[in-house]
Design an enzyme around this catalytic site. Structure first.
Site, PDB file in Angstrom:
ATOM      1  N   HIS A 165      39.328  52.649  27.883  1.00  0.00           N
ATOM      2  CA  HIS A 165      39.593  53.831  27.821  1.00  0.00           C
ATOM      3  C   HIS A 165      40.909  54.141  27.325  1.00  0.00           C
ATOM      4  O   HIS A 165      41.647  54.135  26.944  1.00  0.00           O
ATOM      5  CB  HIS A 165      40.386  53.583  29.345  1.00  0.00           C
ATOM      6  CG  HIS A 165      40.502  52.554  30.503  1.00  0.00           C
ATOM      7  ND1 HIS A 165      42.211  53.499  30.246  1.00  0.00           N
ATOM      8  CD2 HIS A 165      41.115  51.625  30.968  1.00  0.00           C
ATOM      9  CE1 HIS A 165      43.071  53.033  31.333  1.00  0.00           C
ATOM     10  NE2 HIS A 165      42.554  51.775  31.077  1.00  0.00           N
ATOM     11  N   CYS A 181      42.164  45.747  30.382  1.00  0.00           N
ATOM     12  CA  CYS A 181      41.403  46.169  29.804  1.00  0.00           C
ATOM     13  C   CYS A 181      42.039  47.125  28.889  1.00  0.00           C
ATOM     14  O   CYS A 181      43.266  47.000  28.037  1.00  0.00           O
ATOM     15  CB  CYS A 181      41.518  47.927  30.738  1.00  0.00           C
ATOM     16  SG  CYS A 181      39.989  47.902  31.944  1.00  0.00           S
TER      17      CYS A 181
END
Length: 205
Positions: A165, A181
């Site tokens: 992301h 992440c």
């Protein structure tokens, strides 16, 4: 204090709070937030002031053959050591190399093969009930925009909780700063978002 001043103050407090969410939990435990549909969670990254301060990324180009048997639906390689993401299109004609943020510690790092299962063009964020207990001043919902911890785009992986992301906090890129992440500059995740497809292979090494 005027209403505008209060709004600005509360916004600053929230941004500071989400940056430190990992340290507000049990030491070493990831901090997570429920996604919009309630189907999973997304990470809130830690305060990078306690992260490794060295900011590096290796921009050495790589060939896809040592890592993938084919380029079916394209391929993404994330090198957590050099903190770089490599992308190859299915036809092999497009190659991209981006600097990334990577997990803060080895225990938060998941390596291996996965794939993109969802493309989210407007990531948003909701705190879990436990986060609201610890931080009742936090909003119940943060929509797409500059306050969103997931930046402007998100690619969900088949591993629950894991995403590639964007981030509005550009200090994180090139650092060990996340709870699992992989983060990119917003302009890079927006480009990767247009190139990658649901089903694109992903390998973290």
């Amino acid at each position: 204090m005027t209403e505008t001043t209060k709004t600005q103050f509360n916004r600053r407090r929230f941004l500071a709070g989400t940056a430190m969410a990992g340290s507000a939990a049990i030491l070493g435990a990831p901090a997570y937030a429920q996604d919009l549909n309630g189907a999973g969670t997304v990470e809130i990254e830690r305060d990078i002031s306690k992260a490794v301060r060295r900011n590096i990324s290796s921009f050495r180009s790589l060939d896809w053959q040592p890592y993938f048997s084919d380029l079916n639906k394209g391929a993404v390689l994330v090198d957590t050591t050099s903190r770089a993401l490599h992308y190859w299109s299915e036809d092999g004609n497009t190659y991209k190399l981006y600097p990334t943020s990577v997990p803060l510690t080895e225990d938060l790092t998941r390596l291996g093969r996965t794939s993109i299962v969802l493309k989210d063009p407007n990531p948003d964020w909701r705190p879990t009930p436990s986060m609201k207990v610890r931080n009742p001043e936090w909003p119940d919902y943060v929509g797409p925009g500059p306050d969103n911890p997931l930046g402007t785009r998100a690619l969900h992986l088949s591993w629950t909780y894991y995403r590639i992301h964007g981030t509005h906090d550009t200090r994180k890129i090139g650092r060990r700063s996340s709870n699992g992440c992989i983060g990119l500059y917003n302009q890079h995740i927006e480009e990767l978002y247009t190139l990658a497809n649901v089903g694109t292979q992903v390998l973290l090494i």
